[in-house]
Scaffold this motif. Structure first.
Motif, PDB file in Angstrom:
ATOM      1  N   ASP A  93      -3.037   8.907   1.841  1.00 26.76           N
ATOM      2  CA  ASP A  93      -2.974   7.957   2.955  1.00 26.76           C
ATOM      3  C   ASP A  93      -2.666   6.566   2.422  1.00 26.76           C
ATOM      4  OD1 ASP A  93      -3.445   6.151   4.983  1.00 26.76           O
ATOM      5  OD2 ASP A  93      -5.619   6.467   4.977  1.00 26.76           O
ATOM      6  N   ALA A  94      -1.398   6.164   2.565  1.00 27.98           N
ATOM      7  CA  ALA A  94      -0.975   4.831   2.098  1.00 27.98           C
ATOM      8  C   ALA A  94      -0.266   4.094   3.226  1.00 27.98           C
ATOM      9  CB  ALA A  94      -0.074   4.973   0.875  1.00 27.98           C
ATOM     10  N   MET A  95      -0.817   4.216   4.435  1.00 33.20           N
ATOM     11  CA  MET A  95      -0.199   3.514   5.576  1.00 33.20           C
ATOM     12  C   MET A  95      -0.487   2.030   5.516  1.00 33.20           C
ATOM     13  SD  MET A  95      -0.470   6.127   8.803  1.00 33.20           S
ATOM     14  CE  MET A  95      -2.215   5.915   9.118  1.00 33.20           C
ATOM     15  N   THR A  96      -1.780   1.698   5.424  1.00 24.07           N
ATOM     16  CA  THR A  96      -2.151   0.278   5.328  1.00 24.07           C
ATOM     17  C   THR A  96      -3.274   0.108   4.314  1.00 24.07           C
ATOM     18  OG1 THR A  96      -3.805   0.430   7.082  1.00 24.07           O
ATOM     19  CG2 THR A  96      -1.576  -0.213   7.758  1.00 24.07           C
TER      20      THR A  96
ATOM     21  N   VAL B 262      -5.501   5.465  -0.310  1.00 23.14           N
ATOM     22  CA  VAL B 262      -5.033   4.519  -1.310  1.00 23.14           C
ATOM     23  C   VAL B 262      -5.609   3.139  -0.985  1.00 23.14           C
ATOM     24  CG1 VAL B 262      -2.994   3.399  -2.285  1.00 23.14           C
ATOM     25  CG2 VAL B 262      -2.944   5.847  -1.756  1.00 23.14           C
TER      26      VAL B 262
ATOM     27  N   VAL C 155      -7.863   1.594   0.514  1.00 20.60           N
ATOM     28  CA  VAL C 155      -8.876   1.716   1.581  1.00 20.60           C
ATOM     29  C   VAL C 155      -8.354   2.752   2.568  1.00 20.60           C
ATOM     30  CG1 VAL C 155      -9.664  -0.693   1.399  1.00 20.60           C
ATOM     31  CG2 VAL C 155      -7.817  -0.119   2.965  1.00 20.60           C
ATOM     32  N   PRO C 156      -9.238   3.429   3.303  1.00 27.50           N
ATOM     33  CA  PRO C 156      -8.736   4.326   4.344  1.00 27.50           C
ATOM     34  C   PRO C 156      -7.977   3.496   5.391  1.00 27.50           C
ATOM     35  CG  PRO C 156     -11.061   4.756   3.895  1.00 27.50           C
ATOM     36  CD  PRO C 156     -10.714   3.463   3.204  1.00 27.50           C
ATOM     37  N   SER C 157      -6.787   3.933   5.758  1.00 26.25           N
ATOM     38  CA  SER C 157      -5.997   3.158   6.717  1.00 26.25           C
ATOM     39  C   SER C 157      -6.716   3.067   8.052  1.00 26.25           C
ATOM     40  CB  SER C 157      -4.624   3.815   6.905  1.00 26.25           C
ATOM     41  OG  SER C 157      -3.938   3.851   5.673  1.00 26.25           O
TER      42      SER C 157
ATOM     43  N   ASN D  28       0.849  -1.187   0.000  1.00 22.41           N
ATOM     44  CA  ASN D  28       0.000   0.000   0.000  1.00 22.41           C
ATOM     45  C   ASN D  28       0.890   1.245   0.000  1.00 22.41           C
ATOM     46  OD1 ASN D  28      -2.081   1.956   1.890  1.00 22.41           O
ATOM     47  ND2 ASN D  28      -3.001   0.768   0.236  1.00 22.41           N
TER      48      ASN D  28
HETATM   49  K     K Z   1      -4.553   3.269   2.800  1.00 26.05           K
END
Ligand code: K
Ligand code: NAX
Length: 671
Positions: free
Chosen positions: A190-193, A239, A241-243, A104
């Motif tokens: 937002d590409a944390m998870t 990105v 899904v919302p993390s 992600n």
């Molecule tokens: K994300």
């Protein structure tokens, strides 16, 4: 007013033009063109593991999914900036990327690199100890900067904040540094998870989400039409899904970052459709990878206009009123006689041939006043509606005759207790036979049926009748609780659940009620969740999200019960059709009709679950698809886009127009 239908469009994209030549034709040609309003691609969601299974064959063939995902994300980011009236050009934009250590984060890095290539000022805050190596290189090459938040991070080229030192720009609490960047950013990616999240967010991602998420959640904010320009900066693009959201079950297990837009890859995940996570997704833009979905069962489905249309029975040449479906109602009470009028009027205006009403004298008089067509005459009822506006066991002083009548009506639906006498058919309750007292009525309602339980008519069990539901029932019994009522039902079956638990996990609780009772469960809410039977021990989950917030008004539930009863009567009027496996879809279609009537009545383009936009590589078409509903609605109604307050009666008045809309859709498809 076409936009009340899902006008997302699938297929015919040229997204695959740049792909390797070695691809199989089925992918290179793009997915089949599907009718605009009947596209399973935008109305079905699959769990994370199913998505991975569908990705695998493409990855094995060398399809560059991550690069495709990143390019799509970058285009969507640009569209978000461009639609802001006062928004900066990409070249002047400040972009904060929150990137985790997984793929992600990789998607986010490549996407941010494309923006940096166009001149955007990009800073990546790395939340893990590593970053996707090639993505990192791409971002650094494009001039992006990287800040590692974890002191133990091993990220080449990244600055590591050092609280000890006081000498350069990396000083200070790393989270404070990110919040400074956040406050000055135009856009956060937002590409944390993504689909790799396990449980609730922990560690640095959790802390970041707590700070940023808290800044963005305001339950008092007005329900706006779909995809209006963001009210605040920075905008957030999630990105995939919302993390932090529960990808598979739609819950919010811990902190999370609500998004203005979520760009979703390959297929929708359940969190895009299910409450409460769906509210955190904002507008969803779905990127088509050409997955072969044919062998992967759908986890959650969104009811569509096209699906609803299939359940409607238009009048036929040789019809009479009985053939079109008769709805019987035991609703309304001395305490709430208005519910009788609302449920009966809704049923009568929702394409039923006839409505029979059974209730106390005062309610009966009111129904006749407002609905002279209502009858109590002899004949069949193809569907029943019971309980709306009737006090439940906790609120009725003595068990009222009405409740007793409902109890008797529901008796034959009790699974495993089939031992009925053979009095006059339950289906033949008429005015002539209607006794003065409910005691006699009870006797007349004594359970009977000819073709076994399967042939019993569908019945909507609402409100005060929910506590009269037999232990186990067949699927043609639809229960229509709101969160509090579902909690009560589950408690009566030994589950320690309150209304908040139901709101936290609507799908889980609806599934539990389905498992325990066998009934088709329609859990009311801004997004309605329906769980029914898709075969032995196999649930089918269908949600509806078209309802505007204006629809939460007194009597709205009575209207839903009545109009759903009419839909069920239409379906049951065709006796060759067994409804058992269709009940989830029928119930969801009932919710869709109700929501659409609410949209028409309020003139609002607002919906709890805005239509999914299919990603289009063509920038102009993408911008058009992502354009605010207000623009699409501007000429449709003088009240667009916000709409106006409505009463339950206004919704009823629009039910015929809903049927008219359906009747005018692709007439050739009518049976
Ligand atoms: K994300
Ligand atoms: N697999 C594929 O073919 C493709 C995957 N794509 C992307 O890859 C993503 C999936 O990537 P991954 O499988 O690497 O997983 P993710 O990147 O979604 O998640 C893994 C990361 O999240 C962290 N994490 C997991 N649970 C956590 C928790 N509770 N608290 C804090 N951190 C947690 C892990 O430490 C790891 O860094 C998709 O969501 C999508 O964005 C796309 O690039 C398209 C192609």
């Amino acid at each position: 007013m076409g936009s009340v239908f899902n006008d997302a469009h699938h297929g015919d994209d040229d997204f695959d033009e740049g792909l390797d030549d070695g691809l199989d034709n089925d992918f290179a040609d793009g997915p089949d063109e599907a009718p605009e309003t009947d596209d399973p691609f935008v109305s079905a969601a699959w769990r994370a593991e199913q998505v991975r299974a569908m990705e695998r064959p493409l990855l094995e063939r060398g399809v560059p999914l991550m690069r495709m995902a990143a390019t799509a994300a970058a285009h969507v980011a640009q569209a978000m900036l461009e639609r802001q009236p006062d928004g900066p050009d990409v070249a002047d934009a400040h972009v904060l990327l929150l990137a985790g250590a997984g793929d992600n984060g990789g998607d986010g890095l490549f996407a941010a690199a494309e923006l940096a290539d166009q001149g955007a000022n990009v800073v990546c805050a790395a939340t893990g100890r590593t970053l996707h190596a090639e993505g990192l290189r791409a971002l650094l090459d494009a001039g992006g900067r990287v800040l590692a938040l974890d002191p133990e991070a091993d990220i080449p080229g990244a600055a590591v904040p050092d609280a000890q030192d006081g000498t350069d720009e990396t000083d200070g609490d790393p989270l404070e540094r990110v919040m400074d960047l956040y406050e000055n950013a135009d856009l956060v990616i937002d590409a944390m998870t993504g689909i790799g999240l396990k449980g609730a967010l922990r560690g640095i991602p959790a802390q970041l989400a707590e700070r940023i998420g808290a800044d963005r959640i305001d339950p008092r904010s007005p329900a706006l039409p779909v995809s209006e320009p963001a009210a605040q900066y920075p905008m957030v693009l999630a990105v995939d899904v919302p993390s932090g959201v529960g990808v598979d079950d739609g819950t919010l297990p811990g902190t999370y970052i609500p998004a203005d837009v979520t760009v979703s890859f390959g297929a929708l995940k359940p969190c895009a459709l299910l409450p409460p996570a769906a509210y955190a997704c904002g507008q969803v833009v779905l990127v088509d990878f050409g997955f072969d979905t044919s062998r992967v069962p759908v986890a959650v489905e969104l009811v569509s206009a096209a699906e609803t249309r299939r359940h409607i029975r238009l009048p036929r040449l040789a019809d009479n009123k009985y053939a079109r479906g008769v709805v019987g109602l035991i609703t309304g009470s001395d305490a709430y006689p208005g519910a009788a009028v609302l449920s009966a009027s809704a049923a009568a205006r929702a394409n039923a041939g006839m409505v029979r009403y059974l209730g106390p004298e005062r309610a009966e008089r009111m129904v006749l006043d407002r609905l002279p067509e209502a009858v109590f005459g002899e004949g069949r009822c193809q569907a029943w509606v019971v309980g709306s506006g009737i006090p439940d066991g906790d609120h009725a002083d003595v068990d009222s005759p009405q409740r007793e009548a409902i109890r008797r009506l529901l008796e034959p639906y009790a699974v495993g207790e089939a031992n009925w006498p053979e009095p006059e058919s339950l289906l033949n309750i008429g005015l002539d036979d209607l006794p003065e007292s409910f005691e006699d009525l009870m006797a007349m309602l004594a359970p009977t049926y000819e073709g076994g339980q399967e042939s019993l008519p569908p019945v909507v069990v609402d409100a005060g009748a929910l506590d009269l539901l037999p232990e186990r029932v067949p699927p043609q019994v639809v229960i229509t609780p709101h969160a509090g009522e579902l909690a009560r039902l589950l408690r009566s079956r030994g589950q320690a659940v309150d209304a908040d638990d139901v709101e936290r996990d609507p799908l889980g609780c609806a599934l539990e009620a389905w498992r325990l009772t066998g009934a088709t469960v329609l859990l009311k809410g801004a997004i309605t969740v329906v769980v029914g039977s898709d075969g032995p021990d196999k649930p089918r989950v269908v949600v509806n999200g078209n309802a505007p917030a204006w629809l939460s008004t007194a009597g709205s539930g009575d209207v839903l019960a009545g109009s759903l009863g009419a839909l069920l009567a239409q379906a049951a009027a065709d006796e060759d059709r067994s409804l058992t496996l269709k009940m989830a879809d029928l119930a969801a279609a009932g919710a869709f009709i109700h929501g659409l009537a609410g949209q028409l009545a309020s003139g609002s383009g607002q919906a709890a679950r805005p239509p999914v936009v299919v990603y289009d590589e063509d920038r102009d078409r993408l911008a058009e698809a992502m354009a605010p509903t207000s623009e699409k609605l501007r000429d449709a109604t003088p009240f667009a886009p916000i709409g106006k307050p409505i009463l339950a009666g206004d919704v009823i008045a629009q039910l015929p127009n809903v049927y008219a809309l359906f009747a005018s859709m692709n007439l050739s498809e009518w049976n």
